[in-house]
Write a protein that holds these residues in place. Structure first.
Motif, PDB file in Angstrom:
ATOM      1  N   PHE A  36       0.835  -1.202   0.000  1.00  0.00           N
ATOM      2  CA  PHE A  36       0.000   0.000   0.000  1.00  0.00           C
ATOM      3  C   PHE A  36       0.871   1.254   0.000  1.00  0.00           C
ATOM      4  CE2 PHE A  36      -3.775  -2.501   0.755  1.00  0.00           C
ATOM      5  CZ  PHE A  36      -4.775  -1.722   0.197  1.00  0.00           C
ATOM      6  N   VAL A  37       1.887   1.237  -0.837  1.00  0.00           N
ATOM      7  CA  VAL A  37       2.830   2.358  -0.900  1.00  0.00           C
ATOM      8  C   VAL A  37       3.035   2.792  -2.349  1.00  0.00           C
ATOM      9  CG1 VAL A  37       4.043   1.891   1.260  1.00  0.00           C
ATOM     10  CG2 VAL A  37       4.778   0.725  -0.823  1.00  0.00           C
ATOM     11  N   GLY A  38       1.942   3.079  -3.038  1.00  0.00           N
ATOM     12  CA  GLY A  38       2.044   3.548  -4.413  1.00  0.00           C
ATOM     13  C   GLY A  38       2.566   4.971  -4.473  1.00  0.00           C
ATOM     14  N   PRO A  39       2.815   5.474  -5.674  1.00  0.00           N
ATOM     15  CA  PRO A  39       3.412   6.806  -5.822  1.00  0.00           C
ATOM     16  C   PRO A  39       2.547   7.952  -5.305  1.00  0.00           C
ATOM     17  CG  PRO A  39       2.880   5.856  -7.972  1.00  0.00           C
ATOM     18  CD  PRO A  39       2.652   4.792  -6.956  1.00  0.00           C
ATOM     19  N   THR A  40       1.223   7.812  -5.338  1.00  0.00           N
ATOM     20  CA  THR A  40       0.362   8.869  -4.798  1.00  0.00           C
ATOM     21  C   THR A  40       0.404   8.860  -3.272  1.00  0.00           C
ATOM     22  OG1 THR A  40      -1.049   8.764  -6.757  1.00  0.00           O
ATOM     23  CG2 THR A  40      -1.987   9.798  -4.797  1.00  0.00           C
ATOM     24  N   THR A  41       0.354   7.676  -2.681  1.00  0.00           N
ATOM     25  CA  THR A  41       0.491   7.551  -1.230  1.00  0.00           C
ATOM     26  C   THR A  41       1.868   8.049  -0.794  1.00  0.00           C
ATOM     27  OG1 THR A  41      -1.068   5.714  -1.127  1.00  0.00           O
ATOM     28  CG2 THR A  41       0.496   5.909   0.699  1.00  0.00           C
ATOM     29  N   ALA A  42       2.894   7.699  -1.550  1.00  0.00           N
ATOM     30  CA  ALA A  42       4.250   8.159  -1.226  1.00  0.00           C
ATOM     31  C   ALA A  42       4.339   9.681  -1.297  1.00  0.00           C
ATOM     32  CB  ALA A  42       5.270   7.513  -2.159  1.00  0.00           C
ATOM     33  N   TYR A  43       3.660  10.290  -2.283  1.00  0.00           N
ATOM     34  CA  TYR A  43       3.706  11.746  -2.382  1.00  0.00           C
ATOM     35  C   TYR A  43       2.967  12.398  -1.216  1.00  0.00           C
ATOM     36  CZ  TYR A  43       4.246  16.365  -4.300  1.00  0.00           C
ATOM     37  OH  TYR A  43       4.604  17.683  -4.459  1.00  0.00           O
ATOM     38  N   ALA A  44       1.843  11.822  -0.823  1.00  0.00           N
ATOM     39  CA  ALA A  44       1.123  12.345   0.339  1.00  0.00           C
ATOM     40  C   ALA A  44       1.998  12.262   1.590  1.00  0.00           C
ATOM     41  CB  ALA A  44      -0.182  11.580   0.535  1.00  0.00           C
ATOM     42  N   LEU A  45       2.749  11.179   1.732  1.00  0.00           N
ATOM     43  CA  LEU A  45       3.698  11.058   2.839  1.00  0.00           C
ATOM     44  C   LEU A  45       4.762  12.148   2.737  1.00  0.00           C
ATOM     45  CD1 LEU A  45       5.057   9.536   5.237  1.00  0.00           C
ATOM     46  CD2 LEU A  45       6.265   8.192   3.496  1.00  0.00           C
ATOM     47  N   MET A  46       5.283  12.368   1.542  1.00  0.00           N
ATOM     48  CA  MET A  46       6.309  13.388   1.348  1.00  0.00           C
ATOM     49  C   MET A  46       5.786  14.773   1.727  1.00  0.00           C
ATOM     50  SD  MET A  46       7.895  11.950  -2.220  1.00  0.00           S
ATOM     51  CE  MET A  46       9.180  13.200  -2.387  1.00  0.00           C
ATOM     52  N   GLN A  47       4.542  15.064   1.371  1.00  0.00           N
ATOM     53  CA  GLN A  47       3.947  16.354   1.732  1.00  0.00           C
ATOM     54  C   GLN A  47       3.778  16.473   3.242  1.00  0.00           C
ATOM     55  OE1 GLN A  47       0.437  15.733  -0.777  1.00  0.00           O
ATOM     56  NE2 GLN A  47       0.892  17.702  -1.768  1.00  0.00           N
ATOM     57  N   SER A  48       3.183  15.458   3.842  1.00  0.00           N
ATOM     58  CA  SER A  48       2.876  15.551   5.266  1.00  0.00           C
ATOM     59  C   SER A  48       4.122  15.494   6.133  1.00  0.00           C
ATOM     60  CB  SER A  48       1.885  14.460   5.677  1.00  0.00           C
ATOM     61  OG  SER A  48       2.454  13.180   5.557  1.00  0.00           O
ATOM     62  N   ALA A  49       5.179  14.823   5.675  1.00  0.00           N
ATOM     63  CA  ALA A  49       6.408  14.684   6.464  1.00  0.00           C
ATOM     64  C   ALA A  49       7.467  15.717   6.103  1.00  0.00           C
ATOM     65  CB  ALA A  49       6.968  13.272   6.298  1.00  0.00           C
ATOM     66  N   GLY A  50       7.115  16.676   5.262  1.00  0.00           N
ATOM     67  CA  GLY A  50       8.024  17.781   4.988  1.00  0.00           C
ATOM     68  C   GLY A  50       9.123  17.520   3.988  1.00  0.00           C
ATOM     69  N   LEU A  51       9.016  16.462   3.199  1.00  0.00           N
ATOM     70  CA  LEU A  51      10.015  16.221   2.150  1.00  0.00           C
ATOM     71  C   LEU A  51       9.798  17.134   0.960  1.00  0.00           C
ATOM     72  CD1 LEU A  51       9.788  13.407   3.783  1.00  0.00           C
ATOM     73  CD2 LEU A  51      10.970  12.493   1.800  1.00  0.00           C
ATOM     74  N   VAL A  52       8.608  17.711   0.897  1.00  0.00           N
ATOM     75  CA  VAL A  52       8.262  18.679  -0.137  1.00  0.00           C
ATOM     76  C   VAL A  52       7.351  19.706   0.526  1.00  0.00           C
ATOM     77  CG1 VAL A  52       6.273  17.347  -0.959  1.00  0.00           C
ATOM     78  CG2 VAL A  52       7.353  18.970  -2.485  1.00  0.00           C
ATOM     79  N   ASP A  53       7.428  20.943   0.090  1.00  0.00           N
ATOM     80  CA  ASP A  53       6.582  21.996   0.651  1.00  0.00           C
ATOM     81  C   ASP A  53       5.577  22.419  -0.413  1.00  0.00           C
ATOM     82  OD1 ASP A  53       5.370  24.177   1.787  1.00  0.00           O
ATOM     83  OD2 ASP A  53       7.230  25.222   2.278  1.00  0.00           O
ATOM     84  N   ASP A  54       4.330  22.006  -0.234  1.00  0.00           N
ATOM     85  CA  ASP A  54       3.280  22.324  -1.194  1.00  0.00           C
ATOM     86  C   ASP A  54       2.295  23.358  -0.666  1.00  0.00           C
ATOM     87  OD1 ASP A  54       4.100  20.892  -3.394  1.00  0.00           O
ATOM     88  OD2 ASP A  54       2.992  19.080  -2.868  1.00  0.00           O
ATOM     89  N   HIS A  55       2.677  24.140   0.348  1.00  0.00           N
ATOM     90  CA  HIS A  55       1.843  25.266   0.751  1.00  0.00           C
ATOM     91  C   HIS A  55       1.822  26.250  -0.422  1.00  0.00           C
ATOM     92  CE1 HIS A  55       1.235  24.152   4.944  1.00  0.00           C
ATOM     93  NE2 HIS A  55       2.491  23.737   4.944  1.00  0.00           N
TER      94      HIS A  55
ATOM     95  N   TRP B 298       0.070  31.444   4.669  1.00  0.00           N
ATOM     96  CA  TRP B 298       1.055  31.992   5.611  1.00  0.00           C
ATOM     97  C   TRP B 298       2.276  31.076   5.768  1.00  0.00           C
ATOM     98  CZ3 TRP B 298       3.077  30.184  10.216  1.00  0.00           C
ATOM     99  CH2 TRP B 298       2.443  29.077  10.813  1.00  0.00           C
ATOM    100  N   ARG B 299       2.120  29.789   5.453  1.00  0.00           N
ATOM    101  CA  ARG B 299       3.220  28.839   5.589  1.00  0.00           C
ATOM    102  C   ARG B 299       4.048  28.695   4.300  1.00  0.00           C
ATOM    103  NH1 ARG B 299       3.058  24.205   8.344  1.00  0.00           N
ATOM    104  NH2 ARG B 299       5.170  24.156   7.567  1.00  0.00           N
ATOM    105  N   ALA B 300       3.644  29.330   3.230  1.00  0.00           N
ATOM    106  CA  ALA B 300       4.326  29.153   1.937  1.00  0.00           C
ATOM    107  C   ALA B 300       5.747  29.711   1.988  1.00  0.00           C
ATOM    108  CB  ALA B 300       3.540  29.845   0.832  1.00  0.00           C
ATOM    109  N   VAL B 301       6.616  29.081   1.166  1.00  0.00           N
ATOM    110  CA  VAL B 301       8.022  29.525   1.062  1.00  0.00           C
ATOM    111  C   VAL B 301       8.101  30.933   0.506  1.00  0.00           C
ATOM    112  CG1 VAL B 301       9.026  27.244   0.837  1.00  0.00           C
ATOM    113  CG2 VAL B 301       8.282  28.439  -1.208  1.00  0.00           C
TER     114      VAL B 301
END
Length: 195
Positions: free
Chosen positions: A168-187, A192-195
């Motif tokens: 259960f670790v497809g690329p969409t799930t992996a991207y959601a993990l990356m967003q929530s765990a701070g590997l990418v900043d999608d604000h 107010w949190r945007a880069v």
């Protein structure tokens, strides 16, 4: 007309529009989403919750997060790895979580993978996940529509996790993990949190 990408809350703070008016969602957005998360257990929890979220909204999972923590023994993979049929039946009857047999069984299987992997290589999940962090952007995404569902980095992360035996670790799930765990900043721009 496209939906707005930023929403000003009752508190006067501009946030990514996906947050809506839910106070729990606002706290998650402000304090967690996009913040660097480290540690094997914390990442195992987040990965598990992202897998359960598949096909649902994140707020559904967020509202049940404490139920998941209780039901899955604080995401202690040693304890989860020992689950058998009785625990699966218990989890399927637990209305504090999402009762999906395939996802429950995948969580148990993933815990067994982690026992074998992380007992020999503590910090291995953290290192693997963070080795797929995306380069920091110069500017925030202009709109929510500019935020992808997956990237080459998330596809590579999903492949790395699958090669370890995780489910259960497809690329969409992996991207959601990356967003929530701070590997990418999608604000998005204007938040107010945007880069």
């Amino acid at each position: 007309m496209t939906a707005p990408s930023v929403r000003v809350g009752a508190d006067g703070v501009a946030r990514c529009a996906w947050v809506g008016a839910d106070a729990l969602y606002e706290r998650y957005h402000d304090e967690e989403w996009g913040v660097a998360l480290h540690g094997d257990r914390a990442l195992f929890e987040k990965l598990t919750l992202e897998a359960f979220q598949s096909g649902l909204s994140w707020i559904t999972i967020l509202r049940r997060r404490e139920g998941f923590r209780r039901a899955f023994d604080g995401f202690d993979w040693h304890r989860i790895a020992a689950y058998g049929d009785d625990e699966v039946r218990r989890l399927l009857a637990d209305d504090g979580i999402i009762r999906n047999r395939a996802k429950i069984e995948a969580t148990i299987a993933n815990a067994r993978v982690l026992v074998a992997w992380l007992d020999a290589e503590p910090g291995g999940l953290d290192a693997l996940v963070w080795s797929h962090a995306q380069p920091r952007r110069d500017a925030a995404p202009a709109t929510l529509a500019a935020v992808p569902a997956q990237t080459e980095h998330s596809r590579a992360l999903a492949q790395s996790l699958k090669s370890r035996g995780l489910r259960f670790v497809g690329p969409t799930t992996a991207y959601a993990l990356m967003q929530s765990a701070g590997l990418v900043d999608d604000h998005v721009a204007g938040c107010w949190r945007a880069v």
